[in-house]
Scaffold this motif. Structure first.
Motif, PDB file in Angstrom:
ATOM      1  N   ALA A  13       8.064   0.322  -4.863  1.00 31.78           N
ATOM      2  CA  ALA A  13       8.648  -1.023  -4.887  1.00 31.78           C
ATOM      3  C   ALA A  13       9.956  -1.014  -4.103  1.00 31.78           C
ATOM      4  O   ALA A  13      10.251  -1.925  -3.344  1.00 31.78           O
ATOM      5  N   THR A  14      10.744   0.012  -4.321  1.00 27.53           N
ATOM      6  CA  THR A  14      11.964   0.254  -3.551  1.00 27.53           C
ATOM      7  C   THR A  14      11.947   1.732  -3.174  1.00 27.53           C
ATOM      8  O   THR A  14      10.967   2.429  -3.450  1.00 27.53           O
ATOM      9  N   ILE A  15      13.001   2.227  -2.618  1.00 26.69           N
ATOM     10  CA  ILE A  15      13.018   3.614  -2.143  1.00 26.69           C
ATOM     11  C   ILE A  15      12.660   4.618  -3.235  1.00 26.69           C
ATOM     12  O   ILE A  15      11.841   5.493  -3.048  1.00 26.69           O
ATOM     13  N   ASN A  16      13.258   4.505  -4.401  1.00 22.61           N
ATOM     14  CA  ASN A  16      13.012   5.476  -5.465  1.00 22.61           C
ATOM     15  C   ASN A  16      12.282   4.901  -6.672  1.00 22.61           C
ATOM     16  O   ASN A  16      12.303   5.496  -7.740  1.00 22.61           O
ATOM     17  N   CYS A  17      11.646   3.767  -6.510  1.00 24.00           N
ATOM     18  CA  CYS A  17      11.016   3.097  -7.643  1.00 24.00           C
ATOM     19  C   CYS A  17       9.520   2.905  -7.392  1.00 24.00           C
ATOM     20  O   CYS A  17       9.114   2.380  -6.360  1.00 24.00           O
ATOM     21  N   THR A  18       8.716   3.324  -8.347  1.00 19.90           N
ATOM     22  CA  THR A  18       7.265   3.175  -8.255  1.00 19.90           C
ATOM     23  C   THR A  18       6.873   1.709  -8.437  1.00 19.90           C
ATOM     24  O   THR A  18       7.423   1.002  -9.276  1.00 19.90           O
ATOM     25  N   CYS A  19       5.917   1.278  -7.645  1.00 22.42           N
ATOM     26  CA  CYS A  19       5.416  -0.101  -7.741  1.00 22.42           C
ATOM     27  C   CYS A  19       4.725  -0.290  -9.091  1.00 22.42           C
ATOM     28  O   CYS A  19       3.850   0.494  -9.458  1.00 22.42           O
ATOM     29  N   GLY A  50       0.784  -1.225   0.000  1.00 25.50           N
ATOM     30  CA  GLY A  50       0.000   0.000   0.000  1.00 25.50           C
ATOM     31  C   GLY A  50       0.815   1.274   0.000  1.00 25.50           C
ATOM     32  O   GLY A  50       0.273   2.364   0.108  1.00 25.50           O
ATOM     33  N   THR A  51       2.133   1.163  -0.158  1.00 23.02           N
ATOM     34  CA  THR A  51       2.986   2.355  -0.142  1.00 23.02           C
ATOM     35  C   THR A  51       3.112   3.001  -1.513  1.00 23.02           C
ATOM     36  O   THR A  51       3.429   4.179  -1.613  1.00 23.02           O
ATOM     37  N   GLY A  64       1.964   3.036  -8.482  1.00 27.73           N
ATOM     38  CA  GLY A  64       2.227   4.044  -7.456  1.00 27.73           C
ATOM     39  C   GLY A  64       1.021   4.513  -6.662  1.00 27.73           C
ATOM     40  O   GLY A  64       1.136   5.378  -5.814  1.00 27.73           O
ATOM     41  N   THR A  65      -0.150   3.936  -6.918  1.00 27.24           N
ATOM     42  CA  THR A  65      -1.353   4.379  -6.199  1.00 27.24           C
ATOM     43  C   THR A  65      -1.448   3.770  -4.801  1.00 27.24           C
ATOM     44  O   THR A  65      -2.115   4.321  -3.936  1.00 27.24           O
ATOM     45  N   GLY A  66      -0.839   2.613  -4.620  1.00 24.84           N
ATOM     46  CA  GLY A  66      -0.954   1.913  -3.339  1.00 24.84           C
ATOM     47  C   GLY A  66      -2.216   1.085  -3.235  1.00 24.84           C
ATOM     48  O   GLY A  66      -2.442   0.388  -2.246  1.00 24.84           O
ATOM     49  N   ARG A  67      -3.081   1.138  -4.232  1.00 31.07           N
ATOM     50  CA  ARG A  67      -4.344   0.397  -4.241  1.00 31.07           C
ATOM     51  C   ARG A  67      -4.249  -0.779  -5.211  1.00 31.07           C
ATOM     52  O   ARG A  67      -3.712  -0.643  -6.305  1.00 31.07           O
ATOM     53  N   ALA A  68      -4.776  -1.898  -4.796  1.00 27.94           N
ATOM     54  CA  ALA A  68      -4.797  -3.085  -5.661  1.00 27.94           C
ATOM     55  C   ALA A  68      -5.807  -2.865  -6.783  1.00 27.94           C
ATOM     56  O   ALA A  68      -6.777  -2.134  -6.622  1.00 27.94           O
ATOM     57  N   THR A  69      -5.556  -3.499  -7.908  1.00 25.85           N
ATOM     58  CA  THR A  69      -6.530  -3.426  -8.997  1.00 25.85           C
ATOM     59  C   THR A  69      -7.568  -4.525  -8.779  1.00 25.85           C
ATOM     60  O   THR A  69      -7.269  -5.583  -8.244  1.00 25.85           O
ATOM     61  N   VAL A  70      -8.784  -4.219  -9.183  1.00 27.62           N
ATOM     62  CA  VAL A  70      -9.860  -5.206  -9.085  1.00 27.62           C
ATOM     63  C   VAL A  70      -9.709  -6.135 -10.273  1.00 27.62           C
ATOM     64  O   VAL A  70      -9.621  -5.681 -11.416  1.00 27.62           O
ATOM     65  N   LYS A  71      -9.675  -7.431  -9.998  1.00 27.51           N
ATOM     66  CA  LYS A  71      -9.467  -8.404 -11.072  1.00 27.51           C
ATOM     67  C   LYS A  71     -10.723  -9.215 -11.303  1.00 27.51           C
ATOM     68  O   LYS A  71     -11.478  -9.492 -10.389  1.00 27.51           O
ATOM     69  N   GLY A  72     -10.918  -9.592 -12.553  1.00 32.60           N
ATOM     70  CA  GLY A  72     -12.067 -10.404 -12.910  1.00 32.60           C
ATOM     71  C   GLY A  72     -12.499 -10.097 -14.328  1.00 32.60           C
ATOM     72  O   GLY A  72     -11.799  -9.413 -15.083  1.00 32.60           O
ATOM     73  N   GLU A  73     -13.676 -10.583 -14.677  1.00 31.40           N
ATOM     74  CA  GLU A  73     -14.237 -10.309 -15.994  1.00 31.40           C
ATOM     75  C   GLU A  73     -14.561  -8.824 -16.101  1.00 31.40           C
ATOM     76  O   GLU A  73     -14.843  -8.165 -15.101  1.00 31.40           O
TER      77      GLU A  73
END
Length: 190
Positions: free
Chosen positions: A128-134, A124-125, A139-148
Motif C-alpha cells: 500500500a505504501t513503501i513499508n505497508c502491506t496492501c 499488483g505490487t 500482500g499477494t498482489g492478486r485481486a480476490t474473486v468476488k461473488g456468491e
C-alpha cells in the motif's frame, strides 16, 4: 528466458525469417504443434495473454482472440462442471438456462482473473505504501474473486485448471523448442 517470453517476443518480431541466425518462428511453431496434439485451447490462451501483454491495449485482433478464447473456455467450463457434478441434473428448461448462466459466469470470471487479476488498490505490487502491506490483497498482489460462495469456489477451481492447462502447454512447447534448438545446433556444427 521462459517459453512465454520467447513466444511474446516472436509475436512482436519484425523478422520472421527461419534460418540459422533467426529463430523467432520456432516458438510459434512449437506452440502450434504441441497444441494440435492435445486439443487446441492452450495455444489460443497463450497467444491471447501474450498479445494483450505485449500490446497493452485491446484492439480489433485482441477482441476477436478474446471472443474466441472465451467461447472455447466456456465450453471447457461447462464440460468440467457437468463431469464434476457442480449442479444437480436440470429438470426444467429454467434449470438448464440457470446452469448455462452459472457456467458462463464461472468461465468469464476465471478467464478475466487469469488475464489480469492484479489487485487494483496496490496495482499488483502487494504494497500500500513503501513499508505497508496492501490490506485488499494481504500482500499477494492478486485481486480476490468476488461473488456468491459457489461461484467463487468454482471460479477458483477453473482458474487452477486454466493455469495448469496453459502451464502444461508451455512445458510441451518449450520441450519441442529445446529439441528444435538441438537440431539447429547440430546442423550448424556439421
Amino acid at each position: 528466458m521462459s517459453f512465454s517470453e520467447k513466444y511474446s517476443r516472436a509475436l512482436t518480431a519484425r523478422n520472421l525469417t527461419n534460418d540459422a541466425v533467426h529463430s523467432s518462428t520456432d516458438s510459434l511453431t512449437a506452440s502450434a504443434i504441441s497444441d494440435i496434439r492435445v486439443g487446441g485451447l492452450g495455444s489460443a490462451l497463450t497467444r491471447l495473454k501474450a498479445s494483450l501483454t505485449s500490446s497493452g491495449k485491446i484492439g480489433e485482433p485482441e477482441r476477436a482472440r478474446l471472443a474466441d478464447a472465451l467461447k472455447a473456455w466456456r465450453a471447457e467450463v461447462r464440460k468440467k462442471g457437468i463431469e464434476r457434478k457442480w449442479l444437480p441434473t436440470p429438470r426444467t428448461t429454467w434449470d438448464a438456462a440457470a446452469h448455462e448462466a452459472f457456467y458462463t459466469k464461472v468461465a468469464e470470471l476465471s478467464l478475466a482473473h487469469w488475464l489480469d487479476g492484479k489487485c487494483e488498490p496496490c496495482g499488483g505490487t502487494g504494497k500500500a505504501t513503501i513499508n505497508c502491506t496492501c490490506k485488499a490483497c494481504n500482500g499477494t498482489g492478486r485481486a480476490t474473486v468476488k461473488g456468491e460462495r459457489l461461484v467463487v469456489q468454482r471460479t477458483l477451481d477453473m482458474l487452477s485448471d486454466l493455469v495448469g492447462l496453459v502451464g502444461a502447454h508451455g512445458a510441451r512447447a518449450a520441450s519441442m523448442l529445446r529439441e528444435t534448438s538441438l537440431v539447429r545446433r547440430s546442423q550448424r556444427s556439421q
